[in-house]
Design an enzyme around this catalytic site. Sequence first.
Site, PDB file in Angstrom:
ATOM      1  N   LYS A  65       0.804  -1.234   0.000  1.00  0.00           N
ATOM      2  CA  LYS A  65       0.000   0.000   0.000  1.00  0.00           C
ATOM      3  C   LYS A  65       0.839   1.288   0.000  1.00  0.00           C
ATOM      4  O   LYS A  65       0.503   2.247  -0.674  1.00  0.00           O
ATOM      5  CB  LYS A  65      -0.939   0.025   1.208  1.00  0.00           C
ATOM      6  CG  LYS A  65      -2.117  -0.943   1.100  1.00  0.00           C
ATOM      7  CD  LYS A  65      -3.061  -0.701   2.264  1.00  0.00           C
ATOM      8  CE  LYS A  65      -4.182  -1.726   2.271  1.00  0.00           C
ATOM      9  NZ  LYS A  65      -5.207  -1.418   3.274  1.00  0.00           N
ATOM     10  N   ASP A 102      -9.899   3.390   2.531  1.00  0.00           N
ATOM     11  CA  ASP A 102     -10.013   2.837   3.883  1.00  0.00           C
ATOM     12  C   ASP A 102     -10.661   3.824   4.866  1.00  0.00           C
ATOM     13  O   ASP A 102     -11.409   3.414   5.757  1.00  0.00           O
ATOM     14  CB  ASP A 102      -8.632   2.412   4.417  1.00  0.00           C
ATOM     15  CG  ASP A 102      -8.119   1.151   3.735  1.00  0.00           C
ATOM     16  OD1 ASP A 102      -8.947   0.339   3.267  1.00  0.00           O
ATOM     17  OD2 ASP A 102      -6.886   0.964   3.679  1.00  0.00           O
ATOM     18  N   GLY A 128      -3.324   2.549  18.544  1.00  0.00           N
ATOM     19  CA  GLY A 128      -2.528   2.018  17.446  1.00  0.00           C
ATOM     20  C   GLY A 128      -2.085   3.101  16.487  1.00  0.00           C
ATOM     21  O   GLY A 128      -2.762   4.127  16.323  1.00  0.00           O
TER      22      GLY A 128
END
Length: 271
Positions: A65, A102, A128
């Site tokens: 990606k 996304d 995260g």
Amino acid sequence: MKKAAVIGCPVKHSLSPKLHGFWLEKYGVDGEYNKVEVLPEELEGFLKGLKEAGYQGVNITVPHKENAVQYMDELSDTAKRIGAVNTVVVKEDGGLFGDNTDAYGFIENIKENSDGFDFAEGRAVVLGAGGASRAVVVGLLDEGVPEILLLNRTREKDKKIKEEIGGNIIVGDWKDREKLLDGANLLVNTTVLGMDGQKELELNLEMLPKDALVTDIVYKPLKTKLLLGAKARGNQIVDGIGMLLYQAVPGFEYWFGVRPEVVDEQKGGVL
Ligand code: ATR
């Protein structure tokens, strides 16, 4: 026949062919969606050869990606900010347009599966700072979240997101994550913790306001320990499978010319 695919390494377990295959059949599109294993050293050549190979475009998955960005002729603003491409469109002139859906998938999942959740109402706590976190952060900022508190085990990575993406992001200490839930309107897990085969996410939710929404991008298991714990104490929850479904929508429309509808039946097909 129109042709698209998902490329990655490994790509065997990708669920994208099932998602797109469902829509190709549903809308009677004369097209196909394949999966192709592409090694890192083959990425440039594969992308540059897309037009000649007859592709409308591709989805890109791990580990390509971020690397794919450099081979695009044009990037969407979102892909630029996230620093990664998951959807490539071959333009009429053969040039490559790179987008990242996304963030859209993450936001749309919450909009469609919550009870009128208002992003602008308060702080979001994001656990995260990997690739998924960047997309979540961009999505949240674009929805008008007033402040994002980013917590990651490795401190440099959350600071890097703050610097590169900008906006009202503050970083905190991973070790303080339980008390930092105080005052949150949204809690998102973007780490791999809680996923089948990974360690559990240890998180006492006592300080989290009862009206906060809790979501997890982990969808295997569908109801993670975090989601079950949040639900048990009365928080609204949204599971992670919808992000995968909704991120596929813009790609299908780019390549096959139909804006597809996500339906519950598809969840059964991919889980
Ligand atoms: P993705 O691209 O899917 O987000 P990733 O880039 O590998 O995947 O990121 C995984 C995330 O899970 C990271 O935030 C990682 O924290 P580090 O940056 O400190 O590695 C987090 N993570 C993985 N294992 C973890 C653990 N045992 N405890 C806390 N965080 C963990």
